[in-house]
Design a protein around this motif. Structure first.
Motif, mmCIF file in Angstrom:
data_model
loop_
_atom_site.group_PDB
_atom_site.id
_atom_site.type_symbol
_atom_site.label_atom_id
_atom_site.label_comp_id
_atom_site.label_asym_id
_atom_site.label_seq_id
_atom_site.Cartn_x
_atom_site.Cartn_y
_atom_site.Cartn_z
ATOM 1 N N LYS A 1 0.846 -1.210 0.000
ATOM 2 C CA LYS A 1 0.000 0.000 0.000
ATOM 3 C C LYS A 1 0.879 1.256 0.000
ATOM 4 O O LYS A 1 0.633 2.209 -0.736
ATOM 5 C CB LYS A 1 -0.937 -0.046 1.213
ATOM 6 N N LYS A 2 1.939 1.232 0.802
ATOM 7 C CA LYS A 2 2.851 2.379 0.887
ATOM 8 C C LYS A 2 3.536 2.600 -0.478
ATOM 9 O O LYS A 2 3.702 3.734 -0.920
ATOM 10 C CB LYS A 2 3.897 2.104 1.970
ATOM 11 N N LEU A 3 3.901 1.505 -1.120
ATOM 12 C CA LEU A 3 4.630 1.589 -2.391
ATOM 13 C C LEU A 3 3.734 2.021 -3.544
ATOM 14 O O LEU A 3 4.132 2.839 -4.368
ATOM 15 C CB LEU A 3 5.237 0.201 -2.692
ATOM 16 N N THR A 4 2.533 1.479 -3.607
ATOM 17 C CA THR A 4 1.710 1.661 -4.814
ATOM 18 C C THR A 4 0.475 2.537 -4.598
ATOM 19 O O THR A 4 -0.135 2.969 -5.580
ATOM 20 C CB THR A 4 1.204 0.293 -5.329
ATOM 21 N N GLY A 5 0.080 2.719 -3.347
ATOM 22 C CA GLY A 5 -1.147 3.471 -3.067
ATOM 23 C C GLY A 5 -2.407 2.620 -3.115
ATOM 24 O O GLY A 5 -3.491 3.090 -2.780
ATOM 25 N N HIS A 6 -2.265 1.362 -3.539
ATOM 26 C CA HIS A 6 -3.437 0.479 -3.584
ATOM 27 C C HIS A 6 -3.669 -0.151 -2.206
ATOM 28 O O HIS A 6 -2.760 -0.744 -1.629
ATOM 29 C CB HIS A 6 -3.239 -0.677 -4.580
ATOM 30 N N THR B 1 1.434 7.819 -11.026
ATOM 31 C CA THR B 1 2.852 8.198 -10.975
ATOM 32 C C THR B 1 3.728 7.001 -11.362
ATOM 33 O O THR B 1 3.616 5.931 -10.757
ATOM 34 C CB THR B 1 3.256 8.635 -9.540
ATOM 35 N N PRO B 2 4.623 7.179 -12.366
ATOM 36 C CA PRO B 2 5.514 6.077 -12.712
ATOM 37 C C PRO B 2 6.667 5.954 -11.707
ATOM 38 O O PRO B 2 7.090 6.950 -11.134
ATOM 39 C CB PRO B 2 6.052 6.467 -14.099
ATOM 40 N N PHE B 3 7.128 4.773 -11.505
ATOM 41 C CA PHE B 3 8.293 4.541 -10.636
ATOM 42 C C PHE B 3 8.998 3.275 -11.101
ATOM 43 O O PHE B 3 8.442 2.489 -11.864
ATOM 44 C CB PHE B 3 7.875 4.434 -9.156
ATOM 45 N N ILE B 4 10.247 3.128 -10.633
ATOM 46 C CA ILE B 4 10.979 1.906 -10.988
ATOM 47 C C ILE B 4 10.699 0.847 -9.932
ATOM 48 O O ILE B 4 10.957 1.064 -8.745
ATOM 49 C CB ILE B 4 12.491 2.154 -11.093
ATOM 50 N N MET B 5 10.166 -0.251 -10.377
ATOM 51 C CA MET B 5 9.891 -1.387 -9.488
ATOM 52 C C MET B 5 11.031 -2.396 -9.631
ATOM 53 O O MET B 5 11.347 -2.816 -10.746
ATOM 54 C CB MET B 5 8.575 -2.046 -9.901
ATOM 55 N N PHE B 6 11.660 -2.711 -8.511
ATOM 56 C CA PHE B 6 12.602 -3.832 -8.466
ATOM 57 C C PHE B 6 11.833 -4.971 -7.836
ATOM 58 O O PHE B 6 11.233 -4.781 -6.769
ATOM 59 C CB PHE B 6 13.783 -3.522 -7.538
ATOM 60 N N GLU C 1 10.889 0.054 -4.373
ATOM 61 C CA GLU C 1 11.039 1.131 -5.348
ATOM 62 C C GLU C 1 12.508 1.427 -5.583
ATOM 63 O O GLU C 1 13.292 1.513 -4.633
ATOM 64 C CB GLU C 1 10.317 2.382 -4.830
ATOM 65 N N GLY C 2 12.863 1.629 -6.880
ATOM 66 C CA GLY C 2 14.237 2.025 -7.205
ATOM 67 C C GLY C 2 14.369 3.526 -7.189
ATOM 68 O O GLY C 2 13.462 4.237 -6.757
ATOM 69 N N SER C 3 15.499 4.024 -7.675
ATOM 70 C CA SER C 3 15.723 5.476 -7.662
ATOM 71 C C SER C 3 14.830 6.166 -8.682
ATOM 72 O O SER C 3 14.264 5.526 -9.568
ATOM 73 C CB SER C 3 17.194 5.765 -7.953
#
Ligand SMILES: Cc1cc2nc3c(=O)[nH]c(=O)nc-3n(C[C@H](O)[C@H](O)[C@H](O)COP(=O)(O)O)c2cc1C
Length: 132
Positions: free
Chosen positions: A49-54, A102-107, A128-130
């Motif tokens: 949830k913290k990472l994606t908002g879902h 919002t786009p982000f880099i997912m590792f 999340e990556g940089s």
């Protein structure tokens, strides 16, 4: 009385209790899908949830494809598809999208959960990556 990790994991409900504490409190996002090729989400932790908002309750029954979008690298997803078909492991990074777009880099890593030789579910560990 002292215990060993093996005793703890094999004791009545001990393994389950350990895994619940780990998954619920992990700084990394943890996502579990069912074993079908469709791969519906059956568990997501608070870090997801913290990472994606879902909200985990909103995405149970959906697939992790909800995180993908126009910038997601199709070659990485193809490599994951092959791992899912062959029962292998996957590790990669790709552009994913949060609930607000919002786009982000997912590792992330995806691993099969096996009982004997049978795959009963898949687990992903994600962070999340940089900045892009
Ligand atoms: C446990 C698990 C976690 C996944 N997590 C992600 C993810 O975080 N980001 C992503 O882009 N795809 C993720 N996927 C991949 C998609 O759910 C899907 O399997 C992938 O897009 C390949 O299927 P397709 O070629 O039909 O799209 C995950 C898959 C599994 C099994």
């Amino acid at each position: 009385m002292s215990t060993t990790f093996e005793k703890l994991m094999n004791g009545a409900d001990g393994g389950l209790a350990v895994l619940q504490v780990l998954a619920e409190n992990s700084f990394d996002s943890v996502l579990i899908t069912d074993a079908s090729t469709e791969g519906k989400i059956i568990y997501a932790n608070k870090s997801f949830k913290k990472l994606t908002g879902h909200e985990p309750s909103e995405i149970i029954g959906k697939t992790p494809r909800i995180l993908q979008g126009p910038g997601t690298d199709a070659k990485v997803i193809e490599r994951l598809s092959v791992a899912l078909k062959t029962g292998g492991k996957f590790e990669g990074k790709a552009i994913n999208y949060k609930k607000d777009g919002t786009p982000f880099i997912m590792f992330w890593r995806v691993l099969p959960i096996k009982v004997g030789k049978k795959i009963i579910a898949w687990v992903a560990i994600q962070r999340e990556g940089s900045a892009i």
